[in-house]
Write a protein that holds these residues in place. Structure first.
Motif, short mmCIF file in Angstrom:
data_model
loop_
_atom_site.label_atom_id
_atom_site.label_comp_id
_atom_site.label_asym_id
_atom_site.label_seq_id
_atom_site.Cartn_x
_atom_site.Cartn_y
_atom_site.Cartn_z
N ASP A 42 0.87 -1.18 0.00
CA ASP A 42 0.00 0.00 0.00
C ASP A 42 0.90 1.23 0.00
N THR A 43 0.50 2.26 -0.70
CA THR A 43 1.25 3.52 -0.61
C THR A 43 0.31 4.71 -0.75
N ARG A 58 -1.05 -0.71 -4.14
CA ARG A 58 -2.44 -0.33 -3.90
C ARG A 58 -2.35 1.14 -3.45
N PHE A 59 -2.85 2.03 -4.28
CA PHE A 59 -2.74 3.47 -4.02
C PHE A 59 -3.90 3.90 -3.13
N ILE A 60 -3.57 4.34 -1.91
CA ILE A 60 -4.63 4.71 -0.98
C ILE A 60 -4.34 6.10 -0.40
N GLY A 86 3.57 0.52 2.96
CA GLY A 86 3.45 -0.56 3.96
C GLY A 86 3.04 -1.88 3.34
N THR A 87 3.40 -2.95 4.07
CA THR A 87 3.03 -4.31 3.66
C THR A 87 1.85 -4.75 4.51
N ALA A 88 0.71 -4.96 3.87
CA ALA A 88 -0.47 -5.42 4.60
C ALA A 88 -0.30 -6.89 4.97
N ARG A 89 -0.59 -7.20 6.24
CA ARG A 89 -0.46 -8.59 6.69
C ARG A 89 -1.27 -9.55 5.82
#
Ligand code: 5GP
Length: 215
Positions: A42-43, A58-60, A86-89
Motif C-alpha cells: 500500500d502507498t 495499492r494506491f490509498i 506498507g506491507t499489509a499482513r
C-alpha cells in the motif's frame, strides 16, 4: 514452496537504494522462481505513469493508511520521501495460504521491522556498482526532478550504510549474473539446517534408533 513445520512459506526481503535496478532484477527473479509471490504494498504516493493499481501498488489516501496503522493492518510500514508505504499482513498471509513463498520489496526501515517480527526472514540488499553509476542511473531514467534526485542520492547513502544488517549482499554490476545470484540465494534458503529439520525428522529418528535386524 519451501514450507516449514508451521505450514507457512518462506519470507524474503529485498531492499536497495532507488536506482539500483531492483525492480527489473525482481521481475527476472520472479520469472525464474514461480513459487515466489511479490507482495503488493500500500502507498500514499501518487501513481507514476504506467503504474497499475493492485499490480505495482495499492494506491490509498493518507487517512486510510493511518487507519490501517491504528488497526495494526501492516506487518511493517515506513515513511519514505514524504509518503507512506506498507506491507499489509493479509497480502502475505494470503500468499502463504496459497502455498507460495513471499517476497517483499521494501526499504531498510521496513526490513528492520520485518526482522523483528519474523527473525527467520531471508534479507537481501542489492548494491549499485558505484555511487557514480547510481547517480547516472537516477538522472538517466528521467522519472524525477533534479531536487528529488538529490534527495534520493542522500537517501541512498543512508540505505547503503545499513546494508550490514542484511543476510546477503548482491552487487548489480552485471544484470544476468545478479539475477543468477538472487535465484541461487532463493533456492538455497530452504536448505539451511533450521528449515530442513522438519523434512528430515524421520530420517534423524531412524538414525538415532537403529532397527535391529534379526537373523
Ligand atoms: P518508489 O516510490 O520508488 O516506488 O519506492 C520508494 C521506496 O519505498 C523504495 O525503496 C521501495 O523499496 C520502498 N517501498 C515500497 N513499498 C514498501 C513497503 O511496503 N514498505 C516499505 N517499508 N518500503 C516500501
Amino acid at each position: 514452496m519451501s514450507s516449514d513445520s508451521r505450514g507457512t512459506g518462506d519470507l524474503f526481503v529485498i531492499a536497495a537504494a532507488s536506482g539500483t535496478g531492483k525492480t527489473s532484477l525482481i521481475a527476472a527473479l520472479l520469472e525464474r522462481c514461480p513459487t515466489l509471490a511479490l507482495s503488493v504494498s500500500d502507498t500514499t504516493r501518487p501513481a507514476r505513469r504506467g503504474e497499475i493499481e493492485g499490480r505495482h501498488y495499492r494506491f490509498i489516501d493518507v487517512d486510510t493508511f493511518r487507519q490501517g496503522i491504528a488497526e495494526t493492518r501492516y506487518l511493517e510500514y515506513a515513511e519514505v520521501f514524504g509518503n507512506y508505504y506498507g506491507t499489509a499482513r493479509d497480502q502475505v498471509e494470503q500468499h502463504w495460504a496459497e502455498g507460495r513463498d513471499v517476497l517483499l520489496e521494501i526499504d531498510v526501515q521496513g526490513a528492520d521491522q520485518v526482522r523483528r517480527a519474523h527473525p527467520d526472514v531471508c534479507s537481501i540488499f542489492i548494491l549499485p556498482p558505484s555511487m557514480a553509476a547510481l547517480g547516472e542511473r537516477l538522472h538517466g531514467r528521467g522519472l524525477d526532478e533534479p531536487e528529488v534526485i538529490a534527495r534520493r542520492l542522500d537517501e541512498a547513502r543512508r540505505e547503503i550504510g545499513a546494508c550490514g544488517d542484511f543476510d546477503w549482499l548482491v552487487v548489480n554490476d552485471d544484470f544476468e549474473r545478479t539475477v543468477d545470484e538472487l535465484v541461487g540465494i532463493v533456492n538455497a534458503w530452504p536448505l539451511r539446517c533450521a528449515s530442513q529439520y522438519w523434512r528430515v525428522g524421520q530420517l534423524l529418528d531412524e538414525a538415532a534408533n537403529p532397527i535391529t535386524i534379526k537373523d
